[in-house]
Design an enzyme around this catalytic site. Structure first.
Site, PDB file in Angstrom:
ATOM      1  N   ASP A 249      43.794 118.356 -97.635  1.00 46.64           N
ATOM      2  CA  ASP A 249      43.448 117.075 -97.007  1.00 46.64           C
ATOM      3  C   ASP A 249      41.940 117.017 -96.749  1.00 46.64           C
ATOM      4  O   ASP A 249      41.450 117.536 -95.752  1.00 46.64           O
ATOM      5  CB  ASP A 249      44.228 116.926 -95.682  1.00 46.64           C
ATOM      6  CG  ASP A 249      43.943 115.591 -94.999  1.00 46.64           C
ATOM      7  OD1 ASP A 249      43.318 114.714 -95.636  1.00 46.64           O
ATOM      8  OD2 ASP A 249      44.372 115.431 -93.833  1.00 46.64           O
ATOM      9  N   LYS A 256      36.538 114.092 -94.013  1.00 44.50           N
ATOM     10  CA  LYS A 256      36.486 114.940 -92.824  1.00 44.50           C
ATOM     11  C   LYS A 256      35.140 115.650 -92.748  1.00 44.50           C
ATOM     12  O   LYS A 256      34.508 115.879 -93.766  1.00 44.50           O
ATOM     13  CB  LYS A 256      37.593 116.015 -92.905  1.00 44.50           C
ATOM     14  CG  LYS A 256      38.996 115.498 -92.681  1.00 44.50           C
ATOM     15  CD  LYS A 256      40.003 116.630 -92.697  1.00 44.50           C
ATOM     16  CE  LYS A 256      41.418 116.125 -92.443  1.00 44.50           C
ATOM     17  NZ  LYS A 256      41.612 115.531 -91.103  1.00 44.50           N
ATOM     18  N   ASP A 326      42.241 109.063 -93.931  1.00 45.26           N
ATOM     19  CA  ASP A 326      42.594 110.388 -93.412  1.00 45.26           C
ATOM     20  C   ASP A 326      43.941 110.376 -92.685  1.00 45.26           C
ATOM     21  O   ASP A 326      44.487 111.421 -92.360  1.00 45.26           O
ATOM     22  CB  ASP A 326      41.480 110.880 -92.470  1.00 45.26           C
ATOM     23  CG  ASP A 326      41.538 112.383 -92.243  1.00 45.26           C
ATOM     24  OD1 ASP A 326      42.316 113.061 -92.953  1.00 45.26           O
ATOM     25  OD2 ASP A 326      40.803 112.869 -91.364  1.00 45.26           O
ATOM     26  N   ARG A 330      51.339 110.100 -92.844  1.00 44.90           N
ATOM     27  CA  ARG A 330      52.338 109.068 -92.573  1.00 44.90           C
ATOM     28  C   ARG A 330      52.584 108.196 -93.801  1.00 44.90           C
ATOM     29  O   ARG A 330      53.676 107.649 -93.978  1.00 44.90           O
ATOM     30  CB  ARG A 330      51.898 108.233 -91.357  1.00 44.90           C
ATOM     31  CG  ARG A 330      50.583 107.541 -91.528  1.00 44.90           C
ATOM     32  CD  ARG A 330      49.941 107.111 -90.210  1.00 44.90           C
ATOM     33  NE  ARG A 330      49.231 108.203 -89.544  1.00 44.90           N
ATOM     34  CZ  ARG A 330      48.589 108.083 -88.390  1.00 44.90           C
ATOM     35  NH1 ARG A 330      48.575 106.910 -87.756  1.00 44.90           N
ATOM     36  NH2 ARG A 330      47.962 109.106 -87.866  1.00 44.90           N
TER      37      ARG A 330
END
Ligand code: BES
Ligand code: MN
Ligand code: ZN
Length: 474
Positions: A249, A256, A326, A330
């Site tokens: 991720d 990030k 990010d 979900r």
């Protein structure tokens, strides 16, 4: 021989017998054993004792002796045995009563604790740490019974499942890709005769999984939807486990920061725990039915990447405005949850390293629990307490839903900073209204940072225990 001693230095029956044989030598040595649970002191060549080495392990103060002290003592003993490169040990720790826990609880904890402490990940090191032999045999001073034999089989299979989850978590994202996860699932299917199906990008497109595909868009690694099914009891209710499988991720366009970004290789821990749980349940031939559903992909930036503000149509038909790329977990889970409904499961549990906010709320001790059915929440909490793989329930009230309001789609994929793990769960709740569903946010519990960096394999012990209890085994 491993012997537990309380800080008060009263001897357990086993310790007393050794002390008598050694003419008080054990008692004399106790002064050098630190009081903190898990501290150890090695005694060699005690007179009158056949064991070559006697390892004293502190159990901490008697009044504080409970689950954590028991676990710490076990860990202390296990790391000492590892250091000493012992081959054969008798654990006179496991027979000590922990509150009102039955002996089967001690046994399960002992097996899982030992296996965790003895686990090594040196696959990618040129110099392997292990020179000497690993612990080959452990004797537990418990009177054999059908209940304990079954607890032992359960614990060993659970430890095998936990090892798998741990290794998948620890593997870096250049090895553990979505395709790698799919291959591992196929291996499990072959080994344990499970049914497997892996859906490819074109299948996801044909189905209309717009949210899942939006996350996978910029990656050169093809996304996979893994469906792995274990049938241990004909016509029994089906449990669906859905695991977040983001093999890395980066955050996507909502990139990030660099610090600790390496830890985002653990973002597939939910997927790893689902595979580990299936391995455990199949390995012990549990009389129940489970389907594991794993959406696996990478979240990357790039020319093909989804941009903040993009609107996608999910498999459910609902549209989502992706305000932050990010918040990708979900997005892959919502399509996987909608897909799960096809199997008509009686219960659905998703497992995900979903939000940094959950780490702020609960730290690294409790997994966040959310559910749209209080009976299910209670059942999971009890199983978690039993497995000592604990959860804490968080609210899933409608009041939070308004934070997901969007001007351009049915709703947005983020709800701002307040209650970040709750609004993430609320997002998922919009896809599970027709199901008996719970969500486990394992962002704070799936791995450890710092010196001890590595996967914890949580919540494999909880999920196995839940599945067994749910199927009627206490
Ligand atoms: N995988 C992360 C959650 C995470 C972050 C787990 C840190 C463990 C440690 C997830 O995909 C994520 O990035 N969530 C965002 C959501 C936010 C953009 C609403 C977060 O928590 O910052
Ligand atoms: Mn993310
Ligand atoms: Zn993530």
């Amino acid at each position: 021989m491993v012997i537990g001693v309380h800080a008060e230095r009263e001897l357990t029956p086993a310790a007393k017998r050794v002390d008598q044989a050694a003419r008080g030598a054990l008692k004399k040595a106790l002064g050098d054993l630190p009081a903190r649970a898990g501290s150890t002191l090695l005694l060699r060549g005690l007179p009158g004792v056949a064991a070559q080495r006697v390892l004293l392990v502190s159990l901490g103060a008697r009044k504080d002796f409970a689950e954590n002290a028991f676990r710490d003592s076990l860990r202390g003993a296990a790391s000492a045995l590892k250091e000493l490169e012992s081959k054969d040990a008798a654990l006179f720790l496991v027979d000590i009563k922990v509150g009102s826990r039955p002996a089967s609880w001690n046994l399960r904890q002992a097996v899982l604790g030992l296996r965790e402490a003895l686990y090594r990940f040196d696959l990618l090191k040129t110099q392997k740490k292990t020179s000497g032999p690993a612990l080959e045999r452990v004797t537990l001073p418990l009177a054999s019974s059908a209940a304990l034999q079954s607890a032992l089989a359960e614990a060993e299979a659970t430890a095998d499942g936990a090892d798998l989850a741990r290794t998948l978590g620890n593997l870096p994202s250049n090895i553990c890709t979505p395709s790698y996860l799919a291959e591992e699932a196929k291996k499990l299917a072959r080994q344990f005769k499970l049914q497997i199906e892996v859906l490819e990008r074109r299948d996801l497109e044909r189905l209309g999984m717009g949210a899942f595909l939006a996350v996978a868009n910029a990656s050169h690694q093809p996304p996979k939807l893994i469906v792995l099914r274990y049938q241990g009891k004909p016509r029994a209710p089906l449990l669906a486990l859905v695991g977040k499988g983001i093999t890395f991720d980066t955050g996507g366009i909502s990139l990030k920061p660099a610090g600790e970004m390496d830890e985002m290789k653990f973002d597939m821990s939910g997927a790893g725990s689902v595979l580990g749980t299936l391995r455990a349940l199949a390995g012990m031939r549990a009389p129940l039915n489970v389907v594991g559903i794993i959406p696996a992909c990478e979240n990357m930036p790039g020319g093909q990447a989804t941009r903040p503000g993009d609107v996608v149509t999910t498999l459910s038909g609902q549209t989502v405005e992706i305000l932050n790329t990010d918040a990708e977990g979900r997005l892959i889970l919502c399509d996987a949850l909608t897909y799960a409904a096809r199997f008509e499961p009686e219960t659905v549990i998703d497992v995900a390293t979903l939000t940094g906010a959950c780490v702020i709320a609960l730290g690294h001790v409790a997994t966040g629990l959310f559910a749209n059915d209080q009976k299910l929440a209670d059942e999971i909490r009890e199983a978690a307490d039993d497995a000592w793989d604990r959860v804490w329930q968080m609210p899933l009230w409608e009041d939070y839903q308004e934070q997901l309001r969007s001007n351009f789609a049915d709703f947005a994929n983020i709800g701002g900073r307040p209650g970040g793990s709750i609004t993430a769960a609320c997002f998922l709740a919009r896809f599970t209204r027709e199901m008996r569903w719970a969500h486990l946010d394992i962002a704070g519990t799936a791995w450890k940072s710092g010196r001890e960096k590595g996967s914890t394999a949580r919540p494999v012990p909880l999920l196995v225990r839940f599945a067994l209890r749910h199927a009627g085994k206490k």
